[in-house]
Design a protein around this motif. Structure first.
Motif, PDB file in Angstrom:
ATOM      1  N   LEU A 211       0.832  -1.204   0.000  1.00  0.00           N
ATOM      2  CA  LEU A 211       0.000   0.000   0.000  1.00  0.00           C
ATOM      3  C   LEU A 211       0.864   1.251   0.000  1.00  0.00           C
ATOM      4  O   LEU A 211       0.606   2.203  -0.748  1.00  0.00           O
ATOM      5  CB  LEU A 211      -0.944   0.005   1.202  1.00  0.00           C
ATOM      6  CG  LEU A 211      -1.843   1.230   1.322  1.00  0.00           C
ATOM      7  CD1 LEU A 211      -2.783   1.342   0.120  1.00  0.00           C
ATOM      8  CD2 LEU A 211      -2.628   1.190   2.628  1.00  0.00           C
ATOM      9  N   TYR A 212       1.904   1.251   0.831  1.00  0.00           N
ATOM     10  CA  TYR A 212       2.799   2.412   0.866  1.00  0.00           C
ATOM     11  C   TYR A 212       3.445   2.633  -0.501  1.00  0.00           C
ATOM     12  O   TYR A 212       3.518   3.768  -0.979  1.00  0.00           O
ATOM     13  CB  TYR A 212       3.865   2.256   1.950  1.00  0.00           C
ATOM     14  CG  TYR A 212       4.795   3.441   1.998  1.00  0.00           C
ATOM     15  CD1 TYR A 212       4.362   4.638   2.545  1.00  0.00           C
ATOM     16  CD2 TYR A 212       6.080   3.369   1.476  1.00  0.00           C
ATOM     17  CE1 TYR A 212       5.198   5.751   2.570  1.00  0.00           C
ATOM     18  CE2 TYR A 212       6.913   4.468   1.494  1.00  0.00           C
ATOM     19  CZ  TYR A 212       6.474   5.659   2.047  1.00  0.00           C
ATOM     20  OH  TYR A 212       7.299   6.755   2.062  1.00  0.00           O
ATOM     21  N   GLU A 213       3.896   1.568  -1.139  1.00  0.00           N
ATOM     22  CA  GLU A 213       4.502   1.699  -2.466  1.00  0.00           C
ATOM     23  C   GLU A 213       3.505   2.263  -3.476  1.00  0.00           C
ATOM     24  O   GLU A 213       3.878   3.070  -4.327  1.00  0.00           O
ATOM     25  CB  GLU A 213       5.067   0.362  -2.949  1.00  0.00           C
ATOM     26  CG  GLU A 213       6.353  -0.044  -2.261  1.00  0.00           C
ATOM     27  CD  GLU A 213       7.483   0.984  -2.401  1.00  0.00           C
ATOM     28  OE1 GLU A 213       7.703   1.492  -3.520  1.00  0.00           O
ATOM     29  OE2 GLU A 213       8.134   1.276  -1.382  1.00  0.00           O
ATOM     30  N   GLU A 214       2.233   1.846  -3.377  1.00  0.00           N
ATOM     31  CA  GLU A 214       1.199   2.384  -4.269  1.00  0.00           C
ATOM     32  C   GLU A 214       0.987   3.875  -4.054  1.00  0.00           C
ATOM     33  O   GLU A 214       0.748   4.612  -5.008  1.00  0.00           O
ATOM     34  CB  GLU A 214      -0.136   1.667  -4.034  1.00  0.00           C
ATOM     35  CG  GLU A 214      -0.177   0.232  -4.495  1.00  0.00           C
ATOM     36  CD  GLU A 214      -1.457  -0.484  -4.044  1.00  0.00           C
ATOM     37  OE1 GLU A 214      -2.460   0.191  -3.701  1.00  0.00           O
ATOM     38  OE2 GLU A 214      -1.438  -1.739  -4.020  1.00  0.00           O
ATOM     39  N   MET A 215       1.070   4.330  -2.814  1.00  0.00           N
ATOM     40  CA  MET A 215       0.807   5.735  -2.478  1.00  0.00           C
ATOM     41  C   MET A 215       2.055   6.621  -2.548  1.00  0.00           C
ATOM     42  O   MET A 215       1.935   7.842  -2.611  1.00  0.00           O
ATOM     43  CB  MET A 215       0.236   5.840  -1.061  1.00  0.00           C
ATOM     44  CG  MET A 215      -1.131   5.274  -0.889  1.00  0.00           C
ATOM     45  SD  MET A 215      -1.651   5.529   0.838  1.00  0.00           S
ATOM     46  CE  MET A 215      -3.330   4.972   0.753  1.00  0.00           C
ATOM     47  N   LYS A 216       3.216   6.009  -2.536  1.00  0.00           N
ATOM     48  CA  LYS A 216       4.478   6.730  -2.404  1.00  0.00           C
ATOM     49  C   LYS A 216       4.637   7.862  -3.429  1.00  0.00           C
ATOM     50  O   LYS A 216       5.056   8.969  -3.081  1.00  0.00           O
ATOM     51  CB  LYS A 216       5.630   5.729  -2.528  1.00  0.00           C
ATOM     52  CG  LYS A 216       6.976   6.266  -2.168  1.00  0.00           C
ATOM     53  CD  LYS A 216       7.982   5.121  -2.237  1.00  0.00           C
ATOM     54  CE  LYS A 216       9.367   5.577  -1.961  1.00  0.00           C
ATOM     55  NZ  LYS A 216      10.314   4.459  -2.027  1.00  0.00           N
ATOM     56  N   GLY A 217       4.298   7.620  -4.673  1.00  0.00           N
ATOM     57  CA  GLY A 217       4.433   8.642  -5.702  1.00  0.00           C
ATOM     58  C   GLY A 217       3.574   9.861  -5.437  1.00  0.00           C
ATOM     59  O   GLY A 217       4.015  11.003  -5.617  1.00  0.00           O
ATOM     60  N   GLN A 218       2.342   9.638  -4.990  1.00  0.00           N
ATOM     61  CA  GLN A 218       1.443  10.743  -4.704  1.00  0.00           C
ATOM     62  C   GLN A 218       1.856  11.499  -3.439  1.00  0.00           C
ATOM     63  O   GLN A 218       1.582  12.683  -3.309  1.00  0.00           O
ATOM     64  CB  GLN A 218      -0.003  10.262  -4.528  1.00  0.00           C
ATOM     65  CG  GLN A 218      -0.649   9.715  -5.782  1.00  0.00           C
ATOM     66  CD  GLN A 218      -0.342   8.241  -5.968  1.00  0.00           C
ATOM     67  OE1 GLN A 218       0.681   7.889  -6.528  1.00  0.00           O
ATOM     68  NE2 GLN A 218      -1.227   7.378  -5.485  1.00  0.00           N
ATOM     69  N   LEU A 219       2.500  10.817  -2.517  1.00  0.00           N
ATOM     70  CA  LEU A 219       2.901  11.438  -1.253  1.00  0.00           C
ATOM     71  C   LEU A 219       4.246  12.161  -1.347  1.00  0.00           C
ATOM     72  O   LEU A 219       4.575  12.964  -0.479  1.00  0.00           O
ATOM     73  CB  LEU A 219       2.989  10.370  -0.155  1.00  0.00           C
ATOM     74  CG  LEU A 219       1.696   9.618   0.171  1.00  0.00           C
ATOM     75  CD1 LEU A 219       1.982   8.505   1.170  1.00  0.00           C
ATOM     76  CD2 LEU A 219       0.630  10.562   0.688  1.00  0.00           C
ATOM     77  N   ALA A 220       5.001  11.889  -2.399  1.00  0.00           N
ATOM     78  CA  ALA A 220       6.378  12.392  -2.519  1.00  0.00           C
ATOM     79  C   ALA A 220       6.481  13.906  -2.496  1.00  0.00           C
ATOM     80  O   ALA A 220       7.491  14.447  -2.029  1.00  0.00           O
ATOM     81  CB  ALA A 220       7.024  11.839  -3.787  1.00  0.00           C
ATOM     82  N   ASP A 221       5.473  14.614  -2.974  1.00  0.00           N
ATOM     83  CA  ASP A 221       5.573  16.073  -3.036  1.00  0.00           C
ATOM     84  C   ASP A 221       5.047  16.779  -1.781  1.00  0.00           C
ATOM     85  O   ASP A 221       5.015  18.003  -1.717  1.00  0.00           O
ATOM     86  CB  ASP A 221       4.872  16.615  -4.279  1.00  0.00           C
ATOM     87  CG  ASP A 221       3.384  16.330  -4.306  1.00  0.00           C
ATOM     88  OD1 ASP A 221       2.910  15.509  -3.504  1.00  0.00           O
ATOM     89  OD2 ASP A 221       2.694  16.937  -5.147  1.00  0.00           O
ATOM     90  N   LEU A 222       4.651  16.021  -0.761  1.00  0.00           N
ATOM     91  CA  LEU A 222       4.236  16.642   0.488  1.00  0.00           C
ATOM     92  C   LEU A 222       5.463  17.192   1.213  1.00  0.00           C
ATOM     93  O   LEU A 222       6.563  16.637   1.103  1.00  0.00           O
ATOM     94  CB  LEU A 222       3.514  15.635   1.385  1.00  0.00           C
ATOM     95  CG  LEU A 222       2.143  15.178   0.907  1.00  0.00           C
ATOM     96  CD1 LEU A 222       1.596  14.105   1.842  1.00  0.00           C
ATOM     97  CD2 LEU A 222       1.178  16.339   0.809  1.00  0.00           C
ATOM     98  N   PRO A 223       5.298  18.278   1.963  1.00  0.00           N
ATOM     99  CA  PRO A 223       6.431  18.842   2.704  1.00  0.00           C
ATOM    100  C   PRO A 223       7.050  17.837   3.673  1.00  0.00           C
ATOM    101  O   PRO A 223       6.367  16.938   4.177  1.00  0.00           O
ATOM    102  CB  PRO A 223       5.806  20.012   3.467  1.00  0.00           C
ATOM    103  CG  PRO A 223       4.563  20.357   2.722  1.00  0.00           C
ATOM    104  CD  PRO A 223       4.072  19.057   2.131  1.00  0.00           C
ATOM    105  N   GLU A 224       8.323  18.027   3.941  1.00  0.00           N
ATOM    106  CA  GLU A 224       9.048  17.164   4.869  1.00  0.00           C
ATOM    107  C   GLU A 224       8.318  17.125   6.211  1.00  0.00           C
ATOM    108  O   GLU A 224       7.811  18.130   6.696  1.00  0.00           O
ATOM    109  CB  GLU A 224      10.473  17.680   5.067  1.00  0.00           C
ATOM    110  CG  GLU A 224      11.335  16.740   5.863  1.00  0.00           C
ATOM    111  CD  GLU A 224      12.783  17.186   5.922  1.00  0.00           C
ATOM    112  OE1 GLU A 224      13.462  16.755   6.867  1.00  0.00           O
ATOM    113  OE2 GLU A 224      13.220  17.928   5.038  1.00  0.00           O
ATOM    114  N   GLY A 225       8.243  15.932   6.780  1.00  0.00           N
ATOM    115  CA  GLY A 225       7.602  15.751   8.068  1.00  0.00           C
ATOM    116  C   GLY A 225       6.140  15.343   7.992  1.00  0.00           C
ATOM    117  O   GLY A 225       5.538  15.017   9.012  1.00  0.00           O
ATOM    118  N   ARG A 226       5.569  15.328   6.784  1.00  0.00           N
ATOM    119  CA  ARG A 226       4.150  14.965   6.643  1.00  0.00           C
ATOM    120  C   ARG A 226       3.947  13.481   6.360  1.00  0.00           C
ATOM    121  O   ARG A 226       2.829  12.993   6.419  1.00  0.00           O
ATOM    122  CB  ARG A 226       3.489  15.787   5.523  1.00  0.00           C
ATOM    123  CG  ARG A 226       3.444  17.290   5.748  1.00  0.00           C
ATOM    124  CD  ARG A 226       2.090  17.844   6.094  1.00  0.00           C
ATOM    125  NE  ARG A 226       0.981  17.350   5.353  1.00  0.00           N
ATOM    126  CZ  ARG A 226       0.409  17.963   4.319  1.00  0.00           C
ATOM    127  NH1 ARG A 226       0.888  19.096   3.844  1.00  0.00           N
ATOM    128  NH2 ARG A 226      -0.656  17.430   3.742  1.00  0.00           N
TER     129      ARG A 226
END
Length: 126
Positions: free
Chosen positions: A78-93
């Motif tokens: 699940l994390y791998e599936e979401m990782k691309g979409q989450l990559a542009d969130l600010p550090e610490g999120r």
């Protein structure tokens, strides 16, 4: 005989549009219903209710004291599936998957208003 079906937390937000976009584009939820200051979102068997509210009088983010836990199977996938979409969130999120001493493997995401979302999987030996 009555039956409890599910728990759907209310997640307070400052901008309904911003939060709907976050939950749908970053985490894969679908918006099933929306009106002026309320939306109902679903991801598989999980649902949340977004409620747009005025800012807090103390100036803190609306989600400052909110969190909820989503139990999953296949946490790393699940994390791998979401990782691309989450990559542009600010550090610490985003906190990548890690093992907790209470035998859960988790990753964490903080939404646009500071609500902490736990994704977790039971890793006790079977």
């Amino acid at each position: 005989m009555s039956q409890i079906l599910q728990l759907t937390p209310f997640v307070l937000c400052s901008s309904l549009d911003t939060q709907i976009e976050f939950y749908c584009k970053k985490l894969g939820f679908t918006c099933n219903f929306r009106q002026e200051n309320y939306a109902f979102l679903r991801l598989d068997q999980v649902a949340i209710r977004l409620l747009e509210c005025p800012p807090r009088s103390d100036g803190k983010p609306l989600g400052d004291n909110q969190s909820f836990y989503i139990d999953v199977d296949g946490i790393d996938e699940l994390y791998e599936e979401m990782k691309g979409q989450l990559a542009d969130l600010p550090e610490g999120r985003v906190r990548p998957p890690f093992d907790q001493p209470y035998q859960q493997r988790e990753f964490h995401v903080i939404d646009e208003d500071g609500t902490l979302i736990f994704f977790g999987q039971d890793i006790r030996p079977r």
